[in-house]
Write an enzyme that holds these catalytic residues in place. Structure first.
Site, mmCIF file in Angstrom:
data_model
loop_
_atom_site.group_PDB
_atom_site.id
_atom_site.type_symbol
_atom_site.label_atom_id
_atom_site.label_comp_id
_atom_site.label_asym_id
_atom_site.label_seq_id
_atom_site.Cartn_x
_atom_site.Cartn_y
_atom_site.Cartn_z
ATOM 1 N N GLY A 175 15.471 17.072 16.054
ATOM 2 C CA GLY A 175 14.023 16.907 15.945
ATOM 3 C C GLY A 175 13.704 15.423 15.805
ATOM 4 O O GLY A 175 14.603 14.607 15.579
ATOM 5 N N HIS A 181 -18.264 8.499 3.312
ATOM 6 C CA HIS A 181 -16.824 8.396 3.620
ATOM 7 C C HIS A 181 -16.595 7.599 4.907
ATOM 8 O O HIS A 181 -16.816 8.111 6.000
ATOM 9 C CB HIS A 181 -16.232 9.807 3.788
ATOM 10 N N CYS A 228 -17.148 7.199 -2.563
ATOM 11 C CA CYS A 228 -17.729 8.430 -3.122
ATOM 12 C C CYS A 228 -17.416 8.543 -4.620
ATOM 13 O O CYS A 228 -17.908 7.731 -5.402
ATOM 14 C CB CYS A 228 -17.232 9.628 -2.311
ATOM 15 N N TYR A 229 -16.573 9.476 -5.032
ATOM 16 C CA TYR A 229 -16.246 9.595 -6.460
ATOM 17 C C TYR A 229 -15.676 8.277 -6.997
ATOM 18 O O TYR A 229 -15.979 7.856 -8.118
ATOM 19 C CB TYR A 229 -15.243 10.740 -6.666
ATOM 20 N N GLU A 281 -13.733 6.771 6.073
ATOM 21 C CA GLU A 281 -12.419 7.099 6.657
ATOM 22 C C GLU A 281 -12.465 8.245 7.663
ATOM 23 O O GLU A 281 -11.513 8.437 8.408
ATOM 24 C CB GLU A 281 -11.408 7.421 5.531
ATOM 25 N N LYS A 294 3.775 10.606 10.788
ATOM 26 C CA LYS A 294 4.448 11.085 12.004
ATOM 27 C C LYS A 294 4.230 10.160 13.213
ATOM 28 O O LYS A 294 5.173 9.871 13.952
ATOM 29 C CB LYS A 294 3.923 12.490 12.327
ATOM 30 N N ASP A 342 12.173 13.629 13.492
ATOM 31 C CA ASP A 342 12.400 12.956 12.202
ATOM 32 C C ASP A 342 13.884 12.647 11.973
ATOM 33 O O ASP A 342 14.249 11.519 11.625
ATOM 34 C CB ASP A 342 11.887 13.816 11.030
ATOM 35 N N SER A 343 14.734 13.658 12.181
ATOM 36 C CA SER A 343 16.156 13.393 11.913
ATOM 37 C C SER A 343 16.746 12.475 12.983
ATOM 38 O O SER A 343 17.644 11.683 12.700
ATOM 39 C CB SER A 343 16.952 14.697 11.776
#
Ligand code: XMP
Length: 514
Positions: free
Chosen positions: A226, A170, A83-84, A172, A370, A228-229
């Site tokens: 959690g 696009h 696109c752009y 994606e 994630k 992530d940690s």
């Protein structure tokens, strides 16, 4: 991080830039996002196998329209402009960009003209997703059209003298069903990538990097339990074993048996120094008489820092602080409206730890999304309960009790929340829901229990689906499930005589109630 095959993505401010990175990684090719203004020397030092120029909200003709350095086009690697990104690439290589008489927005039929390279294995007509006002007009005669739409003869192009490709649409987004194949063709057929990047190789490389960074020094980690940690702690532990100390603060605002579960998981399965700090009284005492949600958050944040710095201070020789920062938190965000300024998003800070702790950061997940963190957690042997758990806010149950926090109210909410989650899991719906929980509304609504009137609490159930937690929709839970949850809570949790289901979207309602 150094990778043999990297696709470099120059970000011109599109809301889909991260999606491009993900689509490339889904093909086992590592991708990295940098601002459009990246220094060509820096880009060269990454030694990319290919470059993708993202879309963006600007028009090439607006004042301060963002352009990348022209040397990017002489790096001798294949470039795909989207696109752009297509428009600035084509302009740089001699074409003109003009506002088209008819804007193209949304799903559009696209005719493939050349089924080789970019469109290998894709024939005939496909549906693509467009969002553009300008389009290229090839007056230079140096571009070959590879695909066209009714309003756009150059929906996809190749530069005749170089490996520059452009897509006006696009690839994606999922609304371009063949988009993944197009990107796959770009990275494999045009850039020559082999697709060797996997979380497995990431694990080995990251462990080597942690060892190299930390050497024989000590690392301290605020483990919240959690995903992530937990993955951060597990991977650092794998690299340096007992040189890692984890501090888990039980603030008294946790869910049913949460501290015990995390304690058991980490003490039992990982060879690390795990410290459970029981600070329940400190937090609950500080929260006495506090009704304002923002005050609650401040008190909890402040108290957490005090407890953590006290405990970390006892480890006199800690040099590093481990944080579970993820890739979306560290990508330099590009703001194009109002001038092309590159700003760095503030790093999310686990538990809001103070910056003056004088510890160097270890952030092993800073290049991962994630879903990649979850895969890694699985490879590291963390249980599904941790890997797939819904997010839980730092201030814990305190923002799920309207008004004052008391130990009695915490106990009621814990029990109601456990029933809610147990039943959602039993119904097999936990993973398709983004976040579910119970909220305590200490209103004293009237009920009849036996022959007597009772004035007891209301429990509200919230279950939402979301991709980014910025917007969310409530989940249409089956009536039978709602009925079971309600009847179990009213029968089993003393102090509750009414259960309500929250049917509000975000916006305007936030996910948490406070
Ligand atoms: P809201 O309520 O703003 O929540 O729609 C969006 C996401 O953020 C979580 N949340 C918090 N997390 N500290 C946190 O660590 C907080 O103060 C906080 N407030 C909300 C919420 O659980 C949801 O996932």
């Amino acid at each position: 991080m150094s990778q043999n095959e990297t696709i470099l993505i120059l970000d011109f401010g599109s809301q889909y830039t991260q999606l491009i990175a993900r689509r490339v990684r889904e093909n086992n090719v590592y991708s990295e996002i940098v601002p459009f203004s990246v220094d060509p020397e820096k880009a060269r030092s990454i030694n990319p196998a290919g470059i993708i120029l993202s879309g963006g909200p600007a028009s090439v003709y607006t004042k301060n329209a963002p352009f990348c350095h022209k040397d990017i086009f002489s790096m001798n690697v294949p470039i795909l402009g989207i696109c752009y990104g297509m428009q600035i690439g084509c302009m740089e290589l001699g074409s003109k960009v003009t506002p088209s008489t008819k804007r193209e927005y949304g799903e559009t039929a696209c005719k493939i003209i050349d089924s080789s390279n970019l469109f290998d294995s894709i024939d005939g007509d496909i549906t693509v997703w467009n969002s553009h006002g300008d389009q290229i007009t090839d007056l230079s005669g140096r571009f070959v059209s590879l695909a066209s739409t009714t309003n756009c003869p150059f929906a996809a192009v190749k530069h005749s003298d170089s490996d520059f490709y452009g897509l006006q649409f696009h690839p994606e987004v999922t609304h371009t069903p063949d988009g993944s194949q197009i990107l796959r063709n770009f990275v494999y057929k045009i850039c020559g990538c082999s697709g060797a990047w996997q979380t497995g190789s990431f694990l080995e490389e990251t462990i080597a990097e942690i060892k190299e960074q930390v050497k024989d020094k000590k690392v301290v980690c605020a483990l919240s339990g959690g995903v992530d940690s937990s993955v951060t702690a597990a991977i650092i532990n794998k690299a340096i074993g007992k040189q890692l100390t984890c501090i888990f603060v039980d603030n008294g605002l946790l869910r049913h048996n949460e501290a015990e579960y995390i304690s058991k998981t980490f003490n039992g399965n990982f060879n690390l120094d795990f410290n459970l700090i029981n600070a329940q009284d400190r937090f609950v005492t500080k929260l006495k008489g506090v009704l304002d949600p923002e005050k609650k958050r401040k008190i909890i944040g402040h108290e957490f820092i005090s407890v953590f710095t006290e405990e970390a201070g006892k480890l006199k020789d800690a040099t590093f602080l481990a944080q579970g920062t993820l890739y979306p938190d560290v990508i330099e965000s590009v703001s194009v409206h109002g001038g092309p300024t590159a700003t760095i998003k503030s790093h999310h800070n686990v538990g809001g730890l103070p910056e003056n702790m004088d510890l160097e950061l270890v952030e092993p997940l800073r290049f991962l999304f994630k879903d990649e963190v979850r895969k890694l957690g699985h490879e590291l042997g963390l249980p599904d309960e941790i890997i797939w758990q819904h997010p839980f806010p730092g201030p814990g149950l305190s923002v799920r009790i309207i008004g004052e926090i008391t130990t009695e109210r915490l106990e009621i909410l814990r029990n109601a929340d456990k029933i809610t989650i147990d039943e959602i899991k039993a119904a097999g719906m936990y993973r398709e829901i983004s976040q579910a929980f119970a909220v305590l509304i200490p209103l004293g609504t009237v009920g009849v229990m036996g022959d007597e009137r009772s004035y007891e609490n209301v429990i509200a159930i919230r279950a939402v689906k979301t991709t980014d937690f910025m917007t969310a929709d409530w989940v249409d839970l089956p009536n039978s499930l709602l009925r079971t949850i309600s009847s179990r809570i009213i029968n089993e949790v003393k102090g509750v005589n009414r259960v309500a289901y929250d049917i509000s979207t975000k916006p305007p309602s936030t996910i948490e109630w406070e």
